[in-house]
Design a protein around this motif. Structure first.
Motif, PDB file in Angstrom:
ATOM      1  N   CYS A  46       0.819  -1.211   0.029  1.00  0.00           N
ATOM      2  CA  CYS A  46      -0.161   0.019   0.080  1.00  0.00           C
ATOM      3  C   CYS A  46       0.756   1.148   0.089  1.00  0.00           C
ATOM      4  CB  CYS A  46      -0.998   0.056   1.333  1.00  0.00           C
ATOM      5  SG  CYS A  46      -2.174  -1.095   1.125  1.00  0.00           S
ATOM      6  N   GLY A 109      -6.024   0.384   3.207  1.00  0.00           N
ATOM      7  CA  GLY A 109      -5.885  -0.986   2.711  1.00  0.00           C
ATOM      8  C   GLY A 109      -6.382  -2.014   3.756  1.00  0.00           C
ATOM      9  N   ALA A 110      -6.604  -3.219   2.998  1.00  0.00           N
ATOM     10  CA  ALA A 110      -7.331  -4.407   3.890  1.00  0.00           C
ATOM     11  C   ALA A 110      -6.524  -4.912   4.955  1.00  0.00           C
ATOM     12  CB  ALA A 110      -7.622  -5.351   2.918  1.00  0.00           C
ATOM     13  N   SER A 113      -6.392  -2.359   8.069  1.00  0.00           N
ATOM     14  CA  SER A 113      -7.733  -2.119   8.555  1.00  0.00           C
ATOM     15  C   SER A 113      -8.288  -3.572   9.243  1.00  0.00           C
ATOM     16  CB  SER A 113      -8.773  -1.930   7.328  1.00  0.00           C
ATOM     17  OG  SER A 113      -8.674  -0.604   6.910  1.00  0.00           O
ATOM     18  N   SER A 114      -7.783  -4.682   8.691  1.00  0.00           N
ATOM     19  CA  SER A 114      -8.542  -5.910   9.406  1.00  0.00           C
ATOM     20  C   SER A 114      -7.501  -7.097   9.268  1.00  0.00           C
ATOM     21  CB  SER A 114      -9.619  -6.352   8.622  1.00  0.00           C
ATOM     22  OG  SER A 114      -9.393  -6.891   7.264  1.00  0.00           O
ATOM     23  N   GLY A 116      -6.014  -8.056   6.691  1.00  0.00           N
ATOM     24  CA  GLY A 116      -6.052  -8.677   5.235  1.00  0.00           C
ATOM     25  C   GLY A 116      -6.326 -10.058   4.968  1.00  0.00           C
ATOM     26  N   TYR A 136     -10.829   4.604   7.397  1.00  0.00           N
ATOM     27  CA  TYR A 136     -10.497   3.447   6.776  1.00  0.00           C
ATOM     28  C   TYR A 136     -10.679   3.561   5.385  1.00  0.00           C
ATOM     29  CZ  TYR A 136     -11.181   1.368  11.514  1.00  0.00           C
ATOM     30  OH  TYR A 136     -11.182   1.127  13.030  1.00  0.00           O
ATOM     31  N   SER A 138     -10.660   1.144   1.974  1.00  0.00           N
ATOM     32  CA  SER A 138     -10.764  -0.202   1.704  1.00  0.00           C
ATOM     33  C   SER A 138      -9.718  -0.466   0.401  1.00  0.00           C
ATOM     34  CB  SER A 138     -12.113  -0.686   1.452  1.00  0.00           C
ATOM     35  OG  SER A 138     -12.687   0.106   0.495  1.00  0.00           O
ATOM     36  N   GLY A 139      -9.533  -1.822   0.107  1.00  0.00           N
ATOM     37  CA  GLY A 139      -8.803  -2.030  -1.014  1.00  0.00           C
ATOM     38  C   GLY A 139      -7.495  -2.863  -0.794  1.00  0.00           C
ATOM     39  N   CYS A 140      -7.010  -3.572  -1.800  1.00  0.00           N
ATOM     40  CA  CYS A 140      -5.901  -4.250  -1.648  1.00  0.00           C
ATOM     41  C   CYS A 140      -4.974  -4.322  -2.965  1.00  0.00           C
ATOM     42  CB  CYS A 140      -6.132  -5.876  -1.238  1.00  0.00           C
ATOM     43  SG  CYS A 140      -4.768  -6.978  -0.814  1.00  0.00           S
ATOM     44  N   PRO A 142      -5.328  -0.266  -2.131  1.00  0.00           N
ATOM     45  CA  PRO A 142      -6.238   0.836  -2.675  1.00  0.00           C
ATOM     46  C   PRO A 142      -5.666   1.877  -3.539  1.00  0.00           C
ATOM     47  CG  PRO A 142      -5.564   1.382  -0.462  1.00  0.00           C
ATOM     48  CD  PRO A 142      -5.041  -0.038  -0.852  1.00  0.00           C
TER      49      PRO A 142
END
Length: 177
Positions: A46, A109-110, A113-114, A116, A136, A138-140, A142
């Motif tokens: 990212c 990015g995922a 945030s979590s 991934g 947050y 999102s995206g992988c 983003p």
């Protein structure tokens, strides 16, 4: 040489056009939202997209965010971009603690945030377990446009904050009593 024009220093009869009335919170928040200095925490792929957002094609400087600071004492927005391992988590937390108030955090990015796709003993399952996250993305990974949108959302959030009441509680209490 011509003498300076005396009318420039004269009384302006249209003074009402040169005065702005606003709340102190609104003025402080306007200054803060238009001069965000990001602290990039590029930990994985990212980070490449975060760097691309600062390039001429996307141009973060249009929003007053081009001053990437690699010193936590000069930054007010931490952009956590990528996978946060437990080994790196303490360094991220230390840098967060060194940033002056007010400060904000963006999880980009995922993975940030979590966790991934990494469900392992070595990966922190979201940076929000360590520091408070304001936005947050999102995206992988983003796209740079997503980072720009996230930064603009942060600007809108800063607009609505109570700058003085939340951060200078002792000053407000003295004024009330």
């Amino acid at each position: 040489m011509a003498a300076p024009d005396a009318t420039l220093a004269a009384y302006d009869s249209k003074i009402e056009g040169n005065v702005v009335f606003t709340k102190l919170d609104a003025a402080i928040n306007w200054m803060r939202k238009n001069s965000l200095w990001p602290m990039p925490m590029g930990l994985a792929c990212c980070a490449i997209e975060m760097m691309a957002a600062a390039c001429s094609r996307y141009d973060l400087s249009r929003f007053g965010m081009e001053v990437m600071r690699f010193s936590p004492r000069q930054a007010d927005v931490m952009i956590v971009a990528g996978t946060v391992t437990y080994k790196m988590a303490l360094a991220v937390k230390r840098i967060w603690d060194q940033m002056p108030e007010p400060k904000w955090c963006i999880a980009m990015g995922a993975c940030a945030s979590s966790g991934g796709m990494y469900r392992s003993y070595a990966v922190l399952q979201g940076i929000d377990q360590l520091i408070p996250v304001d936005v947050y993305i999102s995206g992988c990974p983003p796209r740079p446009e997503a980072l720009l949108e996230g930064l603009m959302r942060l600007q809108r959030k800063i607009e609505g904050e109570h700058a003085l009441a939340d951060q200078k509680k002792e000053l407000v209490e003295d004024l009330i009593s």
